[in-house]
Enzyme design. Structure first.
Site, PDB file in Angstrom:
ATOM      1  N   ASN A   1       0.814  -1.232   0.000  1.00 41.29           N
ATOM      2  CA  ASN A   1       0.000   0.000   0.000  1.00 41.29           C
ATOM      3  C   ASN A   1       0.838   1.269   0.000  1.00 41.29           C
ATOM      4  O   ASN A   1       0.410   2.298  -0.502  1.00 41.29           O
ATOM      5  CB  ASN A   1      -1.010  -0.008   1.163  1.00 41.29           C
TER       6      ASN A   1
ATOM      7  N   GLU B   1       4.297  -3.953  12.465  1.00 38.28           N
ATOM      8  CA  GLU B   1       3.361  -2.847  12.242  1.00 38.28           C
ATOM      9  C   GLU B   1       2.180  -3.473  11.481  1.00 38.28           C
ATOM     10  O   GLU B   1       2.336  -3.835  10.322  1.00 38.28           O
ATOM     11  CB  GLU B   1       4.103  -1.782  11.427  1.00 38.28           C
TER      12      GLU B   1
ATOM     13  N   CYS C   1      -3.297   1.226   6.645  1.00 34.23           N
ATOM     14  CA  CYS C   1      -3.457   0.764   8.036  1.00 34.23           C
ATOM     15  C   CYS C   1      -4.129   1.852   8.839  1.00 34.23           C
ATOM     16  O   CYS C   1      -4.765   1.583   9.849  1.00 34.23           O
ATOM     17  CB  CYS C   1      -2.139   0.475   8.719  1.00 34.23           C
TER      18      CYS C   1
ATOM     19  N   GLU D   1       8.254   3.097  14.146  1.00 30.66           N
ATOM     20  CA  GLU D   1       9.193   3.437  13.090  1.00 30.66           C
ATOM     21  C   GLU D   1       9.084   4.916  12.750  1.00 30.66           C
ATOM     22  O   GLU D   1       8.237   5.622  13.265  1.00 30.66           O
ATOM     23  CB  GLU D   1       9.069   2.534  11.870  1.00 30.66           C
TER      24      GLU D   1
HETATM   25  C1  UN1 Z   1      -0.048   2.870   6.265  1.00 28.18           C
HETATM   26  O1  UN1 Z   1      -1.238   3.097   6.327  1.00 28.18           O
HETATM   27  O2  UN1 Z   1       0.361   1.715   6.115  1.00 28.18           O
HETATM   28  O3  UN1 Z   1      -0.303   8.476   7.843  1.00 28.18           O
HETATM   29  C2  UN1 Z   1       0.979   3.947   6.333  1.00 28.18           C
HETATM   30  C3  UN1 Z   1      -0.474   7.959   6.755  1.00 28.18           C
HETATM   31  C4  UN1 Z   1       0.718   7.723   5.850  1.00 28.18           C
HETATM   32  C5  UN1 Z   1       1.345   6.426   6.164  1.00 28.18           C
HETATM   33  C6  UN1 Z   1       0.362   5.294   6.222  1.00 28.18           C
HETATM   34  N1  UN1 Z   1       1.655   8.798   5.981  1.00 28.18           N
HETATM   35  O4  UN1 Z   1      -1.576   7.616   6.388  1.00 28.18           O
END
Ligand code: UN1
Length: 500
Positions: A157, A255, A289, A469
């Site tokens: 993603n 994660e 995520c 991270e």
């Molecule tokens: C993720 O959703 O795996 O804050 C990372 C955010 C992005 C990073 C997302 N800068 O949604």
């Protein structure tokens, strides 16, 4: 969408050389917006390739570890400049292999640029500290040291940003790397390897092995010469990797999933909350995520919020992300779209009200890709599966709530704890939610997405395992603390004993 460049067969990157898989086989990487568009053929690797890459990383470790950190930083600054120069080209490649719209893939590359410069800056810091000893004529201090060979298993993603979060931090600290990118997005990591190569990273410091989780991921995380594993992906796979790492006591950074809530209070600026909800739920086709997959809305503004939300969602333009007019691209794969379709059926069966979407989009050129309509379920209760489980697609579920306390309780009722948000004009409510949300990231009057690289990124509960991270906190995954005492008294001094 026409194929822009000739189909190329890519290789693994091992010990500074581009080499095919030992099997001689390849796998296809196709554009999820147009399955006729073959992005490239990538090496179908296995244990032999993993062994070669880990051996190369192990061999390169002493040299990189002993390269002064400010010199290591010069390579990362150069990598940042190359990423800047090639940003547009890299973004287009990423949209083609992964589907998210150009504005977002530009953001993904930008996140890698930001991370390169953040980590490079650490080359002249990487602070330890000195502190007074409890004994006279004795010096006490501590320094960070690299851990060794790091194995990264990265998701599709954020095909470049997440590999960059991990790599830049590991590299500035003096570690070497073997990375296995997701099979849906290998091209972006091949591109990152080419950036490092051009930036002058020594051979063997960064290695790429492509292939499946079973054939490449497993032997990689189990390898005895790997000292750190960093994985971003599902909680289910994270649990398996955790078990694989236990026998050799590898340091493991996980994660994983999220089911992030936006809490919209009765005093919220409803238009702003709708803006944040649409962006958070349907940006990256909901495949983050951090996606706003739950909207907990106060009953007093519920109807007004839903009306505006549905209007906005219906107006989203779905299509090929290379078209600048498109708001939302496809799901990354057929499998991912099937998961979304399955959850739509689950939501309907549990009695959530389908307000818009709920179907695959197959008409015209959309039929060539894995498109799914942006979908809103409403009037859900907090226990429904569509309100608790991570879907990782363009679906959000609205749950009515009656108070701040109830909103916080519902927000915290899921297994995950990545991101959360509140929309309110009341500073007391904002601080209460900020304090009580069980998440690693929290936003006030902003969506659940949009983390910046200089702050720690990660979550609690089943989202993570205690690490972060990015930011300076990210260095903790890739360094061992060494405490050093220098006694210049010329006699035996005993801590805890001579002092009392
Ligand atoms: C993720 O959703 O795996 O804050 C990372 C955010 C992005 C990073 C997302 N800068 O949604």
């Amino acid at each position: 969408m026409a194929t822009e460049v000739a189909v190329e067969t890519q290789s693994n990157y091992i010990g500074g050389r581009w080499v095919p898989a030992a099997s001689g086989q390849t796998f296809e990487n196709r554009n999820p917006a147009d399955r006729d568009d073959l992005v490239g053929l990538f090496p179908k690797s296995g244990k032999a390739d993993v062994d070669a890459a880990v051996a190369a990383a192990k061999k390169a470790f002493p040299g990189w570890k002993n390269t002064p950190a400010p010199r290591r930083a010069e390579v990362l600054y150069a990598a940042g400049e190359i990423l800047k120069r090639d940003k547009e080209k890299l973004a287009r490649l990423m949209t083609r292999e992964m589907g998210k719209v150009l504005a977002e893939t530009r953001g993904d590359v930008q996140e890698a640029i930001d991370m390169a410069f953040l980590a490079a800056g650490e080359g002249r810091r990487l602070f330890g500290f000195t502190t007074p000893s409890e004994l006279p004529n004795k010096w006490a201090m501590c320094v960070r040291q690299p851990v060794g060979v790091c194995a990264f298993v990265t998701p599709w993603n954020f095909p470049m940003a997440i590999p960059a979060w991990k790599s830049m931090a590991a590299l500035i600290a003096g570690n070497t790397i073997v990375i296995k990118p997701a099979t849906d997005t290998p091209a972006s990591v091949v591109a990152l390897a080419r950036v490092f190569e051009e930036a002058g990273l020594p051979a063997g410091v960064f290695n790429v092995v492509m292939g499946s989780g079973g054939e490449v991921g497993n032997p990689l995380v189990e390898h005895p010469d790997v000292k750190v594993v960093s994985y971003t992906g599902s909680t289910e796979v994270g649990r398996q990797i955790s078990k694989s790492c236990a026998p050799t006591f590898k340091r493991l950074h996980l994660e994983m999933g999220g089911k992030n809530a936006i809490l919209v209070m009765d005093d919220a600026d409803v238009d702003l909350a709708v803006d944040g909800s649409v962006w958070g739920a349907f940006g990256t086709t909901g495949q983050r995520c951090t996606a706003s997959s739950r909207l907990l809305v106060h009953r007093k503004v519920y109807d007004a919020f839903l009306e505006k939300l549905v209007g906005r969602v219906k107006a989203l333009r779905v299509g090929n992300g290379l078209d600048e007019k498109v708001d939302m691209g496809p799901c990354v794969s057929e499998k991912q779209r099937e998961t979304v379709a399955k959850y739509v059926e689950i939501g309907k069966a549990e009695g959530a009200k389908l307000l818009t979407g709920g179907e695959k989009l197959t008409s015209g050129t959309l039929g060539k890709g894995w498109f799914h309509a942006p979908t809103v379920f409403a009037d859900a209760n907090a226990k429904m599966r569509v309100a608790c489980e991570e879907i990782f697609g363009p679906v959000t579920t609205v749950v009515p709530i009656g108070s701040l306390e109830e909103g916080i309780q519902v927000a915290n009722s899921v297994a995950y704890g990545l991101s959360g948000s509140i929309y309110t004009q009341d500073v007391n409510k904002a601080f209460k939610a900020m304090n009580e949300f069980e998440t690693g990231i929290f936003y006030v009057n902003s969506s659940t997405i949009g983390a910046e690289v200089h702050l720690p990124f990660g979550g609690i509960k089943e989202t993570g395992n205690g690490h972060r991270e990015a930011g300076i906190a990210g260095l903790d995954v890739f360094t061992e603390w060494k405490s050093i005492y220098v006694d210049f008294s010329g006699k035996l001094q005993k801590a805890q004993i001579d002092t009392h």
